[in-house]
Design a protein around this motif. Structure first.
Motif, PDB file in Angstrom:
ATOM      1  N   ARG A  50      -5.382  -1.306  -2.601  1.00 19.46           N
ATOM      2  CA  ARG A  50      -4.854  -0.739  -3.851  1.00 19.46           C
ATOM      3  C   ARG A  50      -5.944  -0.653  -4.911  1.00 19.46           C
ATOM      4  O   ARG A  50      -6.063   0.347  -5.617  1.00 19.46           O
ATOM      5  N   SER A  92      -5.847   4.924   1.719  1.00 16.53           N
ATOM      6  CA  SER A  92      -5.773   3.506   2.059  1.00 16.53           C
ATOM      7  C   SER A  92      -4.834   3.247   3.225  1.00 16.53           C
ATOM      8  O   SER A  92      -5.061   2.333   4.026  1.00 16.53           O
ATOM      9  N   GLY A 104      -3.878  -5.945   1.097  1.00 15.73           N
ATOM     10  CA  GLY A 104      -3.121  -5.061   0.213  1.00 15.73           C
ATOM     11  C   GLY A 104      -3.786  -4.900  -1.144  1.00 15.73           C
ATOM     12  O   GLY A 104      -3.854  -3.792  -1.682  1.00 15.73           O
ATOM     13  N   VAL A 153       0.855  -1.190   0.000  1.00 11.73           N
ATOM     14  CA  VAL A 153       0.000   0.000   0.000  1.00 11.73           C
ATOM     15  C   VAL A 153       0.887   1.235   0.000  1.00 11.73           C
ATOM     16  O   VAL A 153       1.859   1.310   0.753  1.00 11.73           O
ATOM     17  N   LEU A 154       0.563   2.204  -0.843  1.00  8.50           N
ATOM     18  CA  LEU A 154       1.354   3.427  -0.916  1.00  8.50           C
ATOM     19  C   LEU A 154       1.422   4.104   0.445  1.00  8.50           C
ATOM     20  O   LEU A 154       0.415   4.234   1.138  1.00  8.50           O
ATOM     21  N   LEU A 172      -8.300   2.417  -7.918  1.00 11.32           N
ATOM     22  CA  LEU A 172      -7.868   2.275  -9.303  1.00 11.32           C
ATOM     23  C   LEU A 172      -9.049   2.439 -10.241  1.00 11.32           C
ATOM     24  O   LEU A 172     -10.208   2.253  -9.857  1.00 11.32           O
ATOM     25  N   GLU A 202      -4.425  -5.486 -11.888  1.00 14.01           N
ATOM     26  CA  GLU A 202      -3.962  -5.456 -10.499  1.00 14.01           C
ATOM     27  C   GLU A 202      -4.247  -6.780  -9.805  1.00 14.01           C
ATOM     28  O   GLU A 202      -3.435  -7.285  -9.024  1.00 14.01           O
ATOM     29  N   THR A 214       5.782  -1.598  -5.775  1.00  8.77           N
ATOM     30  CA  THR A 214       4.522  -1.146  -5.170  1.00  8.77           C
ATOM     31  C   THR A 214       4.670   0.194  -4.458  1.00  8.77           C
ATOM     32  O   THR A 214       3.713   0.655  -3.836  1.00  8.77           O
TER      33      THR A 214
END
Length: 813
Positions: free
Chosen positions: A433, A29, A429, A14-15, A437, A445, A185
């Motif tokens: 994500r 997130s 995760g 996750v960012l 999107l 993904e 990622t």
């Protein structure tokens, strides 16, 4: 344990490089992961009461990090000018403290340490595999797909995201696609490199131990391949800091691990080290390393500019800093004219903590990290024999099976909690994500997540069969932490959850490997057992209702409304007038209303939200004055007032950031342009009303053909006449002057921005007022632009030409 393992596995998926959510490209997130860490701490407190457990592990490391957390929270509410990002970053630091604390409590048995280390290494293998896929297929394919910035802009437009011609985001993204620096990622290659540097010593150590075991040959080869994939992925990041840190730490760890073998050849080894060091210095000085990595020398030299500006910032506010998340707001005030980009952190973790939270927070962090390495060094000297040639005492091996023969009968039982935690982490995760999107990206993904999951479980099944001795585990974990910290001396990340969270997990795991000070058992002390429980339960509830729900709901509303508004035409650029009148009614009821409600009741201190509302109300004002017959429900005077109120509100929340000032400046320019066009429509040849209507409806520079001109142009003219006859539109020069004054108020926050000086000069020129001041800023813009090093902030060729022509018109004094 399942929840903790899942959060550790999900964290790099996750960012997490924008904990303050300052970028409009970020999503909330990561807030979910923070919430789950708080929930995990509450569940641990409940289990502790239920199981009547009174003892827990804690020491100077936890005390030091706890001091950092307290000081970060204190500077958030007592120092930070922009509290919205500071507040979010403070909670992330609390989650890091809880991660350190929970891992220490849950991995006391050697089997638990072994399982968690296997899970960490399995995640590293799966993400390194994605990085290599990116390097050899994805990035080259993307480079061919988007050969220029315009192709990238068109692709975003198809998804409903529109960018101005001078928006720096697209330029930076285009450069990333064509630089071939893999990021997997993560949001940035340096973050990915730091993650790999943290776990690479353990990956290599696992490969070495596999060759000392009785595993099958294919298993040994697979362990070696996993280690090589980590090395290759780190090289593909092209991060010189991480590569250098990993090399230095790797040599030190190898020297300690193989000291008995190397000692008889110490002269040859010392000579080899000196030769290698000299060769490395020569390669770096020659620029060959930069050529191999595709790097420019200026990217390394820029660190000096960053650090000088950060030091000037520290000298101004040494005790408590400028507040978490506010470094990027204050940095432009101190940066040199020749400096590069406007950064968000100083690319040095010590300077970052000092500049944002002050000298006391820096001291607490140094104390925590110093205590950690002191524990490791003391264990290496007294227990593990790292610095002697004598074997380590057998008494320090907690579990005899870990030092016995490498037969299958010695393997611990399957740890289903780790398998379940891995499944939960990979699924979590993917969900987080995929939630943000585009629909056409979710399938790809999902495929990527599926392949990563298979790789994770395969790697975990292998790593759990490689048994570690405590001294080997302590050595590689301590080496990984040292490598990451060395990299953080030249890179950002100490406050990034995607990087720093796993650092503290590794620190906790390493501390449990060595003998450390623990709190005495307080058996029968009900106060020690029950006292933390109300706090542990209250904290996640506070976070849920004060942070997670309002911020995530606000950001979700923001992204949804931005997507809806992307299809709304602006009257300054569209030719379909009937679509404009319909869309602006839709804009008011469907887009602006939810955003305004969110700004009032949810994310109340988000300056970006107020800036966007100011822009939307500005568009609504243009519609109201241009088409009063079809949009009579909106009084232009009230709409204008509301637009300016939101712009001023953004300035109040973020007084050192550009958002509020730029939004007010753009509003003033919009007002001026509209007034100028109205005045033009009343003084130019009125014998040609059709042409005047076309000029007015489309704005300056737009000459798109209108359908059925004999009908619709007459309609446009008829609709514009009431507004022209009932309003005073002779104040456009005043609006240009006010636009320039807005930027003059902001100028002390960003004095070396050539575009800012250009806009000030241009506004004064259009206002036909204070030409001396306009000329000063025009000359200043050209002078800074000539010395500026970053393309995203330089003037465009038309802007330079405009300023030179203006200055040429100035009579000699």
């Amino acid at each position: 344990m399942v929840l903790v393992v899942g959060l550790i596995v999900a964290r790099p998926l996750v960012l997490g490089e924008d904990p303050g959510l300052l970028s409009d490209q970020s999503d909330p997130s990561g807030l979910v992961l923070t919430m789950l860490w708080l929930v995990a701490a509450a569940l641990w407190g409940l289990w502790r009461v239920w199981a009547r457990q009174d003892d827990f592990r804690a020491g100077l490391v936890e005390a030091g990090l706890g001091g950092v957390v307290l000081l970060v929270f204190g500077t958030t509410y007592g120092v930070a000018a922009y509290q919205h990002p500071a507040r979010l970053i403070s909670w992330e630091w609390l989650a890091m403290l809880l991660a350190l604390f929970l891992v220490r409590q849950l991995t006391v048995p050697a089997e638990e340490q072994h399982g968690l280390l296997s899970a960490l290494l399995a995640s590293a293998v799966s993400i390194a595999g994605l990085g290599l896929y990116q390097a050899f297929y994805d990035l080259p394919h993307m480079g061919e797909k988007y050969p220029n910035v315009e192709a990238l802009r068109a692709a975003y437009a198809e998804r409903g995201s529109y960018f101005a011609n001078d928006d720096p985001f697209l330029g930076m993204l285009y450069e990333r696609l064509h630089q071939d620096n893999v990021y997997a990622t993560f949001a940035h290659p340096n973050s990915f490199a730091g993650y790999l540097a943290l776990l690479l010593p353990a990956l290599v150590g696992a490969a070495v131990l596999s060759f000392r075991s009785n595993l099958a040959a294919w298993q040994k080869g697979l362990a070696a391949a996993f280690a090589l994939s980590g090395v290759a992925a780190l090289w593909c990041t092209h991060s010189r800091g991480a590569l250098l840190a990993s090399t230095v730490v790797g040599l030190v760890v190898a020297g300690i691990a193989f000291r008995r073998t190397l000692w008889p050849h110490r002269v040859a080894v010392g000579t080899a080290v000196v030769v290698l060091a000299a060769a490395a210095i020569g390669v770096y000085a020659s620029g060959l390393l930069n050529t191999l990595l595709g790097k420019q020398e200026t990217t390394a030299a820029a660190r000096g500019d960053y650090w000088r500006a950060a030091w000037d910032m520290i000298r101004e506010r040494p005790w408590f800093g400028v507040g978490p998340g506010n470094f990027g707001r204050v940095y432009p005030r101190f940066m040199a004219e020749t400096a590069g980009e406007r950064i968000k952190d100083p690319h040095n973790f010590l300077l970052e903590i000092w500049a944002t939270s002050g000298i006391f927070a820096l001291g607490a962090l140094v104390a925590a990290l110093g205590a950690f390495f002191v524990y490791l060094l003391r264990a290496g000297r007294n227990y593990f024999g790292w610095f002697t040639l004598a074997p380590a005492p057998d008494a320090v091996e907690p579990v005899p099976a870990l030092t016995a023969a490498w037969g299958t009968e010695d393997l611990p039982p399957l740890r289903w909690s780790f398998y379940l935690g891995g499944m939960f982490g990979m699924f979590l995760g993917f969900v987080l994500r995929a939630s943000y999107l585009a629909k056409d990206e979710i399938l790809s993904e999902g495929v990527r997540a599926g392949v990563q999951s298979i790789l994770w479980f395969a790697a975990f099944a292998l790593f759990e069969q490689i048994l570690w001795t405590p001294r080997a585990r302590a050595l590689v974990l301590g080496g990984g932490a040292a490598a990451l910290l060395l990299n953080l001396c030249v890179s950002g990340g100490i406050a990034f959850p995607a990087v720093a969270m796993l650092l503290w997990v590794v620190v906790a795991l390493a501390l449990n490997t060595v003998p450390t000070t623990t709190w005495p058992r307080l058996e029968g002390n009900l106060l020690a057992r029950y006292l933390p429980l109300p706090f542990l339960i209250a904290v996640p509830l506070i976070y849920l209702f004060a942070v997670l729900l309002p911020v995530s709901d606000s950001l979700n509303t923001l992204k949804k409304q931005l997507k809806l508004s992307s299809g709304v035409a602006d009257v300054n650029s569209s030719s379909n007038v009937m679509k404009i009148t319909f869309d602006y009614s839709y804009l008011s009821k469907t887009i602006i209303a939810p955003l305004e409600d969110s700004a009032k009741t949810e994310d109340t201190d988000n300056a970006y939200l107020d800036m966007l509302l100011a822009q939307l109300y500005g568009q609504l004002w243009s519609s109201a004055i241009r088409f009063p017959a079809t949009d009579a429900s909106h009084n232009p005077v009230e709409v204008k007032k509301k637009a300016l109120q939101f712009a001023l509100k953004a300035q109040t929340y973020d007084p050192q950031g550009p958002d509020g000032y730029v939004s007010e400046y753009q509003l003033r320019k919009r007002f001026a342009n509209e007034y100028a066009m109205k005045e033009r429509a009343t003084v130019v040849d009125r014998k040609n009303p059709v042409r005047l209507a076309q000029d007015f409806a489309l704005g300056f520079g737009s000459r798109a053909p209108l359908y059925d001109p004999n009908t619709w142009e007459k309609v446009i003219w008829d609709r514009t006449q009431p507004a022209a006859s009932t309003s005073n539109f002779a104040h456009y020069k005043e609006e240009y002057r006010l636009a320039a004054e807005v930027l003059l108020r902001f100028l002390p926050n960003d004095p070396t921005n050539p575009r800012l000086h250009f806009e000030i000069a241009e506004s004064f020129y259009l206002a036909e007022e204070n030409k001396r001041l306009a000329d000063e800023h025009a000359a200043r813009a050209l002078a800074i632009d000539e010395r500026s090093q970053h393309a995203a902030h330089k003037l465009t060729d038309p802007q330079r030409k405009n300023l030179r022509q203006r200055l040429a018109e100035t009579p000699a004094s």
